[in-house]
Enzyme design. Sequence first.
Site, short mmCIF file in Angstrom:
data_model
loop_
_atom_site.label_atom_id
_atom_site.label_comp_id
_atom_site.label_asym_id
_atom_site.label_seq_id
_atom_site.Cartn_x
_atom_site.Cartn_y
_atom_site.Cartn_z
N THR A 167 3.25 -2.16 0.73
CA THR A 167 4.62 -1.72 1.03
C THR A 167 4.63 -0.36 1.70
OG1 THR A 167 5.10 -0.66 -1.11
CG2 THR A 167 5.44 -3.03 -0.96
N ASP A 168 3.66 0.49 1.38
CA ASP A 168 3.52 1.77 2.09
C ASP A 168 3.18 1.53 3.56
OD1 ASP A 168 4.06 3.90 0.34
OD2 ASP A 168 2.12 3.70 -0.62
N ILE A 169 2.22 0.66 3.80
CA ILE A 169 1.78 0.42 5.17
C ILE A 169 2.90 -0.19 6.00
CG2 ILE A 169 0.16 -0.89 6.60
CD1 ILE A 169 -1.83 -0.62 4.19
#
Length: 398
Positions: A167-169
């Site tokens: 989800t960060d990426i």
Amino acid sequence: MLPLDNIKVLDLTRVLAGPWCTMTLGDLGAEVWKIEHPRGGDDTRAWRPPEIGSESTYFLCTNRNKRSVAIDLKTADGQALVRELAGKADVLVENMRLGALDRLGLGWNDLHRLNPRLIYCSLSGYGRFSPRAADPGYDAVIQAESGLMSITGAAEGEPMKHGVAITDIVCGMNASQAILAALLMRTRTNEGQFIDIALLDGALALLTNVGSGYLNTGAVPARYGNSHPTVVPYGIFEAADGGFVLGCGNDRQFRATCISVLGRPEIADDVRFRRNQDRHANREVLIPLLTELFAAASAQHWVGLLMAADVPAAVIRSVPQALDAPEARARGLIQTMQHPGVGPVSVVASPLRLENLPASPLPPPLLGEHTRNVLQNVLGRTEPEIQRLLASGVLYES
């Protein structure tokens, strides 16, 4: 000429989502000024092991093509320097806690008045305009709250997170796309804009077909492990010497698997398996049948036959095998750079393939490596001024 030549990016991010966004912009040719705290810098500089020499490999993976400028934002002098850089920037990206930059006079309203053409991109866990705007965002938490964990893992096992901070990426990818669109819009309006990118938004978008299925039918999604919720057969099968992946994306591929690979046309003609919806309804019968047949030979044997029959299949690789695969090498996906602190370091290259992108990117910087260069060449600071700020702790250079 690079796509983002002459675009200046003021990077006030740390860890992963924001740095991924700004690295992407740097890969496309933007000049990225990464602002770091003089004592310690980006959190991920201390995230080790693994490490090479004194450098965290986590930091290395997401900070190429950047210039590190170490400035203490808690000081009036530091705030003034960053404000001046914002006046010369095209894009600002930040992932601070809600209100932190406003209190320093570096929020959207302040900087928009200073530089109306500035594109100000804010990354957060839940969005800047949300009942949970003040809550911090962490990938594992977002994976849990978005439903991604609930559909990941073995059917009878516990919910699982993705093997990387997905989800960060994706948040970083969404931010870079939005910034590129805003830069295009600015060519028409000559105005910047505020961009609000949330980890949760991107995670819910990642539900894709699973989310669409629930929204339109009300059926609660289940976990299928390595199998597909809709397409059958699609997943891992155990051969005599280990697992391989088979992906029958349509009825033709299933027939080819049964007839050309397994030599069992009666399975392809069975009314229970002719169409995908039939195979889905009877997966509890079909999968054990195929598993028994595939156990008779090696994974490589089956993969060779499946590929010859134009059916997607693969032996499962380890990370070392994947990074050293012939196709990865042929595509130039592993880049080695000369790091100023530890010598040669390798990273996975940008997946963006445009003409004329630099073959030799800037290596991830040392903390404060470019402090003097940026202050002199961008802000026109004199040597005595820089020495005063270094001595007072406002600045740091490596």
